[in-house]
Design a protein around this motif. Structure first.
Motif, short mmCIF file in Angstrom:
data_model
loop_
_atom_site.label_atom_id
_atom_site.label_comp_id
_atom_site.label_asym_id
_atom_site.label_seq_id
_atom_site.Cartn_x
_atom_site.Cartn_y
_atom_site.Cartn_z
N UNK A 147 36.45 15.76 2.44
CA UNK A 147 36.02 17.10 2.07
C UNK A 147 36.00 17.25 0.55
N UNK A 148 35.28 18.27 0.10
CA UNK A 148 35.18 18.57 -1.33
C UNK A 148 34.97 20.05 -1.51
N UNK A 190 26.30 10.62 4.72
CA UNK A 190 27.11 11.48 5.57
C UNK A 190 26.29 12.57 6.25
N UNK A 191 26.89 13.11 7.30
CA UNK A 191 26.38 14.33 7.91
C UNK A 191 27.19 15.46 7.29
N UNK A 192 26.52 16.30 6.51
CA UNK A 192 27.21 17.32 5.70
C UNK A 192 27.43 18.61 6.50
N UNK A 193 28.65 19.08 6.46
CA UNK A 193 29.02 20.35 7.07
C UNK A 193 29.47 21.28 5.96
N UNK A 194 28.89 22.46 5.89
CA UNK A 194 29.30 23.44 4.89
C UNK A 194 30.12 24.54 5.53
N UNK A 210 40.53 22.48 2.41
CA UNK A 210 41.17 22.93 3.64
C UNK A 210 42.51 22.21 3.78
N UNK A 211 43.56 22.97 4.03
CA UNK A 211 44.90 22.38 4.16
C UNK A 211 45.07 21.64 5.48
N UNK A 212 45.89 20.59 5.43
CA UNK A 212 46.25 19.85 6.64
C UNK A 212 45.02 19.43 7.44
N UNK A 239 32.67 17.34 4.52
CA UNK A 239 32.75 18.80 4.51
C UNK A 239 32.71 19.34 3.09
N UNK A 240 31.82 20.30 2.87
CA UNK A 240 31.74 21.01 1.60
C UNK A 240 32.34 22.40 1.79
N UNK A 241 33.36 22.70 1.00
CA UNK A 241 34.12 23.94 1.14
C UNK A 241 33.82 24.86 -0.03
#
Length: 231
Positions: free
Chosen positions: A149-150, A22-26, A141-143, A133-135
């Motif tokens: 995501x994780x 994956x391409x990871x977004x933080x 993240x809602x909706x 997505x790493x949160x």
């Protein structure tokens, strides 16, 4: 500084690289706790993992663990060498939807913006399944169904992309509070960033609230004052 595989910066990038398909977004936020000002969230995608960039980011960490000078230095490096976005949700909306929902909404908007930017750079069209997505924290993240995501507890000291997002959000919000302080110097926001310090509360009692305060955050304070006034 010579980096080793055991250095903190290498561990941060190694964590993100575990999601190798994956391409990871933080994403991370700044400003959930204060009783004044908006809440900020940033999202960061490292489309460049060069040794030179990692070297420049050798002190990268949770923004709260770094001095203002170091955060400012990292801010410019991250801003110029990543695909990123920063979003602010202002006080009026925080009061309508509550601070948790406002924080998650800011994250969602920032992440979606980064995904759109990155998809163009990577020539993906609308194929967003490549992103992950790493949160920071313990909530997703809602909706948000754009991609997987994780949540990551203490993600800003675990993941390079989350740590970078924490820097962008923190510096952006600090600069925002400095501008508000110039308009409302009586509250000392340049020092307390909107948190309810003893001095901030004293100023509120003396001058009242302004439009940048979050009334819901001060309900207990005013209830206590009202109770004390009965005796």
């Amino acid at each position: 500084m010579e980096l080793t595989k055991d250095s903190h910066i290498m561990k941060l990038f190694s964590y993100d690289s575990e999601y190798k398909n994956y391409a990871v977004i933080g994403t991370d936020e700044a400003g959930r706790g204060p009783a004044a000002g908006g809440v900020f969230a940033s999202a960061v995608y490292f489309n460049n993992h060069s040794e030179d960039l990692i070297e420049k980011l050798s002190i990268l960490n949770d923004s709260k663990q770094l001095s203002k000078k170091k955060r400012e230095m990292l801010y410019d490096i991250i801003l110029e060498n990543t695909i990123n976005s920063t979003v602010c949700i202002e006080v009026d909306e925080i009061e309508k939807i509550n601070i948790l929902n406002a924080s998650l909404k800011a994250m969602k908007l920032a992440v979606k913006d980064v995904i759109k930017q990155a998809a163009v750079v990577e020539n993906l069209g609308e194929n967003y399944d490549k992103f992950f997505v790493l949160v920071d924290g313990n909530k997703k993240i809602k909706d948000f169904n754009t991609c997987s995501q994780k949540w990551v507890i203490k993600g800003d000291s675990t993941s390079a992309s989350i740590a970078a997002a924490s820097i962008l959000a923190k510096v952006a919000r600090d600069r925002y509070m400095e501008k508000l302080d110039a308009k409302f110097p009586q509250y000392g926001w340049i020092k307390n960033a909107g948190y309810l310090t003893k001095e901030h509360l004293a100023a509120i009692d003396k001058y009242g609230l302004c439009k940048y305060h979050r009334p819901s955050f001060l309900a207990k304070h005013f209830a206590k004052k009202e109770q004390l006034s009965l005796f």
